[in-house]
Design a protein around this motif. Structure first.
Motif, PDB file in Angstrom:
ATOM      1  N   LYS A 264      -8.163 -47.752  83.515  1.00 42.82           N
ATOM      2  CA  LYS A 264      -8.235 -47.422  82.092  1.00 42.82           C
ATOM      3  C   LYS A 264      -6.863 -47.544  81.431  1.00 42.82           C
ATOM      4  CE  LYS A 264     -12.312 -44.442  82.034  1.00 42.82           C
ATOM      5  NZ  LYS A 264     -13.013 -45.262  81.033  1.00 42.82           N
ATOM      6  N   VAL A 265      -5.812 -47.201  82.190  1.00 41.45           N
ATOM      7  CA  VAL A 265      -4.446 -47.363  81.670  1.00 41.45           C
ATOM      8  C   VAL A 265      -4.195 -48.832  81.349  1.00 41.45           C
ATOM      9  CG1 VAL A 265      -1.981 -47.223  82.233  1.00 41.45           C
ATOM     10  CG2 VAL A 265      -3.519 -45.345  82.867  1.00 41.45           C
ATOM     11  N   GLY A 266      -4.578 -49.714  82.273  1.00 37.63           N
ATOM     12  CA  GLY A 266      -4.453 -51.153  82.026  1.00 37.63           C
ATOM     13  C   GLY A 266      -5.285 -51.594  80.844  1.00 37.63           C
ATOM     14  N   GLY A 267      -6.487 -51.017  80.758  1.00 33.73           N
ATOM     15  CA  GLY A 267      -7.375 -51.364  79.649  1.00 33.73           C
ATOM     16  C   GLY A 267      -6.845 -50.935  78.303  1.00 33.73           C
ATOM     17  N   ARG A 268      -5.963 -49.920  78.289  1.00 37.37           N
ATOM     18  CA  ARG A 268      -5.388 -49.449  77.032  1.00 37.37           C
ATOM     19  C   ARG A 268      -4.388 -50.444  76.453  1.00 37.37           C
ATOM     20  NH1 ARG A 268      -7.899 -46.182  74.086  1.00 37.37           N
ATOM     21  NH2 ARG A 268      -5.924 -45.929  72.985  1.00 37.37           N
ATOM     22  N   MET A 269      -3.976 -51.431  77.259  1.00 39.11           N
ATOM     23  CA  MET A 269      -3.070 -52.465  76.751  1.00 39.11           C
ATOM     24  C   MET A 269      -3.881 -53.449  75.909  1.00 39.11           C
ATOM     25  SD  MET A 269      -0.759 -53.201  80.144  1.00 39.11           S
ATOM     26  CE  MET A 269       0.355 -51.969  80.809  1.00 39.11           C
ATOM     27  N   SER A 270      -4.621 -52.917  74.964  1.00 38.92           N
ATOM     28  CA  SER A 270      -5.587 -53.716  74.203  1.00 38.92           C
ATOM     29  C   SER A 270      -4.995 -54.344  72.953  1.00 38.92           C
ATOM     30  CB  SER A 270      -6.784 -52.833  73.813  1.00 38.92           C
ATOM     31  OG  SER A 270      -6.351 -51.696  73.104  1.00 38.92           O
TER      32      SER A 270
ATOM     33  N   ASN B 267      -5.485 -63.202  79.691  1.00 45.09           N
ATOM     34  CA  ASN B 267      -4.420 -63.559  80.630  1.00 45.09           C
ATOM     35  C   ASN B 267      -4.111 -62.441  81.617  1.00 45.09           C
ATOM     36  OD1 ASN B 267      -4.109 -65.989  79.143  1.00 45.09           O
ATOM     37  ND2 ASN B 267      -2.787 -64.920  77.692  1.00 45.09           N
ATOM     38  N   LEU B 268      -5.130 -61.606  81.897  1.00 47.42           N
ATOM     39  CA  LEU B 268      -4.967 -60.430  82.757  1.00 47.42           C
ATOM     40  C   LEU B 268      -3.887 -59.487  82.223  1.00 47.42           C
ATOM     41  CD1 LEU B 268      -5.378 -61.520  86.504  1.00 47.42           C
ATOM     42  CD2 LEU B 268      -7.058 -60.593  84.919  1.00 47.42           C
ATOM     43  N   ASN B 269      -3.816 -59.404  80.896  1.00 43.74           N
ATOM     44  CA  ASN B 269      -2.849 -58.493  80.291  1.00 43.74           C
ATOM     45  C   ASN B 269      -3.211 -57.029  80.537  1.00 43.74           C
ATOM     46  OD1 ASN B 269      -1.393 -60.645  79.260  1.00 43.74           O
ATOM     47  ND2 ASN B 269      -2.513 -60.664  77.334  1.00 43.74           N
ATOM     48  N   ASN B 270      -4.454 -56.799  81.003  1.00 45.57           N
ATOM     49  CA  ASN B 270      -4.891 -55.435  81.290  1.00 45.57           C
ATOM     50  C   ASN B 270      -4.847 -55.113  82.785  1.00 45.57           C
ATOM     51  OD1 ASN B 270      -6.974 -57.288  81.818  1.00 45.57           O
ATOM     52  ND2 ASN B 270      -8.529 -55.686  81.697  1.00 45.57           N
ATOM     53  N   ALA B 271      -4.361 -56.051  83.602  1.00 51.19           N
ATOM     54  CA  ALA B 271      -4.435 -55.905  85.064  1.00 51.19           C
ATOM     55  C   ALA B 271      -3.174 -55.269  85.639  1.00 51.19           C
ATOM     56  CB  ALA B 271      -4.698 -57.260  85.704  1.00 51.19           C
ATOM     57  N   LEU B 272      -2.796 -54.116  85.103  1.00 51.14           N
ATOM     58  CA  LEU B 272      -1.598 -53.416  85.564  1.00 51.14           C
ATOM     59  C   LEU B 272      -1.665 -53.083  87.054  1.00 51.14           C
ATOM     60  CD1 LEU B 272       1.083 -51.938  84.769  1.00 51.14           C
ATOM     61  CD2 LEU B 272      -0.341 -49.928  84.266  1.00 51.14           C
TER      62      LEU B 272
END
Length: 331
Positions: free
Chosen positions: A102-108, A114-119
């Motif tokens: 969810k933290v990765g998903g918050r990079m919305s 480009n897997l910008n949410n794949a922290l």
């Protein structure tokens, strides 16, 4: 078995970063993380994990437990529900995995193509995370929820504050993150005002670090890792100052954690509290990775973006394979 599965996970992280494939990340990497944690828990508990397993059976309500009651009472509740230490840890692992997703998903604010949410591909194999889920689980759990709070702060200030309080009552060391949060957002103060307030709070924290002298955890580890972390952060800050030399404010905006980390780590070095510095250093690295990964999302060139993320992953992963202390967990 654990070490082999860890190396496989590193390879999957690299493949995810290079291909930027949402399908590979969703259907291969994330399930592999779950399988890896099952393997980690199945081979037995290490060091502090043994203590946490025993504390699941405790009924004590001493101040030691009450000042971080969310973790201690929460873990007891989980054990009460499952009546099995292994299953309890796996359930708690599932919660932090979902939370970090969810933290990765918050990079919305950036496209997720480009897997910008794949922290998670960078954090999962990093040595702060390895030490966290293998040993210092209480601090690790607090860091997870602090990261979630950090990801919310610009869009939902009240919710961010709520989860910061939760993280604080999991491990009080989270209080040392206050300057990093304040520079991101603090009521209606503008960016310059937030920087000044954060600097003031940072110096107050450094001035108050002497109270740690009476704590057991101030004992030296003999590895001098605190000094290593300090010089590591100084080098990164120097690179950042050179890179953003035409606009230092931009450094505070893109990587707000770095400057305050250096000041607090310097205070801990003068305190000669190596073990405290070591654990706090690992905590700060998780936030530094968050800031750098989010910044990488702004890079439009795919090759450069993948190179930055791959370098970030390897920089914080490879030490795990060379440090004797971390290898001992994986053997």
């Amino acid at each position: 078995m654990e070490l082999i599965s860890y190396i496989i996970l590193i390879c999957f992280s690299a493949i995810s970063i290079i291909t930027e494939s949402k399908l590979f990340y969703k259907w291969i990497f994330i399930p592999s993380v779950v399988v890896f944690m099952i393997i980690v828990r199945s081979v037995g508990f290490d060091l502090d994990l043994v203590t946490y397993a025993l504390e699941m059976h405790s009924t004590s309500m001493d101040l030691y437990y009450l000042r971080e009651f969310i973790f201690w009472l929460g873990s007891r509740l989980v054990y009460y529900l499952f009546q099995d230490e292994l299953i309890s840890f796996l359930f708690m692992d599932l919660i932090w995995i979902i939370t970090i997703l969810k933290v990765g998903g918050r990079m919305s604010s950036f496209k997720k193509d480009n897997l910008n949410n794949a922290l998670l591909v960078v954090l999962m194999t990093s040595f702060p995370f390895v030490f966290g889920y293998e040993n210092i689980y209480r601090q690790f759990y607090a860091i997870i929820f602090a990261l979630f709070s950090y990801s919310l702060i610009c869009n939902n200030y009240k919710k961010s504050f709520f989860f910061f309080v939760i993280a604080f009552f999991m491990h009080n060391i989270i209080a040392l993150l206050i300057p990093i949060f304040m520079v991101k957002k603090f009521y209606r103060f503008n960016f310059t005002g937030r920087i000044q307030i954060s600097l003031l709070i940072t110096f107050l924290i450094v001035a108050s670090l002497g109270i740690l002298e009476g704590l057991k955890s101030v004992e030296k580890t003999g590895a001098e890792m605190g000094i290593f972390y300090f010089f590591f952060f100084v080098i990164l800050l120097s690179i950042g100052l050179i890179f953003f030399k035409h606009n230092i404010y931009l450094l505070f905006d893109k990587v707000p954690s770095l400057f305050f980390i250096v000041i607090i780590m310097l205070g801990l070095i003068f305190l000669d509290a190596d073990m405290i510095a070591e654990r706090i250093g690992m905590m700060y690295i998780s936030f530094l990775i968050y800031d750098l990964y989010k910044y990488s999302s702004e890079i439009e060139d795919r090759g450069v973006r993948s190179l930055v993320r791959l370098s970030l992953m390897l920089l914080f992963t490879l030490p795990t394979l060379f440090f004797e202390s971390s290898l001992r967990f994986l053997m």
